[in-house]
Design an enzyme around this catalytic site. Structure first.
Site: not given
Length: 193
Positions: A76-78, A113
């Protein structure tokens, strides 16, 4: 609840204590694997949701050779999307202060994502949460930056910390997404596997 996942060993590829907390709260068994330097850069042409999705895919690709035949990898990436640009993690105290000044009294989006990957397939999705900050004065911003941990957080803030208590006026969407992982959406995606 997620008996369909019994055939997989779930691997969370993240150093984030908040993502670990949320995965634990989901009630699934998982292990954490991390690599020291995963590239989180992205093409300048990407906008909004495209950015964290691109980075989540890149993280999954970095771990591809480490995925065992029975493993299910979650990456994940924020980012914080504000006034047409991405705010990632601050590079220092002054950068954190400037980010919080820019968010003060305004709305922004927190976009995460997420990719769920095995050796055979990959499913990626994004979650968007709208957040509105109250007007923060300089003392409040400095207090937060000096007494909490904004350096490891997109947009320089953790909604679950003091700044969230006093600064966040409203949230539309997933609170947990603002923490770094849209856990309800991830649960629904995992349930469909």
């Amino acid at each position: 609840m997620l008996a369909n996942l019994d055939r997989y060993k779930i691997v969370l590829a993240s150093n984030s204590p908040r993502r670990k907390e949320l995965m634990t709260g989901l009630g699934v068994d998982y292990v954490v694997k991390t690599l020291p330097d995963v590239d989180e850069s992205y093409p300048d042409t990407l906008q909004g949701e495209e950015i964290p999705l691109f980075i989540a895919r890149e993280k999954a690709a970095a771990y591809q050779s480490m995925i065992g035949p029975e493993e299910l990898l979650i990456t994940a990436d924020t980012i914080v999307w504000h006034e047409g640009k991405a705010l990632g993690k601050p590079v220092g105290r002054q950068d954190a202060i400037e980010m919080l000044r820019s968010l003060s009294g305004k709305s922004h989006q927190v976009i995460t994502g997420v990719c769920v990957t095995t050796r055979e397939w990959q499913k990626c999705f994004a979650a968007v949460t709208d957040v509105r900050f109250a007007i923060l004065d300089e003392d409040e911003i400095a207090y937060y930056v000096d007494h909490y941990q904004p350096m490891d957080k997109a947009g320089s803030y953790g909604v679950q910390e003091w700044i969230g208590f006093v600064g966040v006026e409203s949230i539309s969407g997933s609170y947990f997404n603002v923490m770094g992982l849209p856990i309800q959406k991830l649960y629904r995606e995992l349930k469909q596997l």
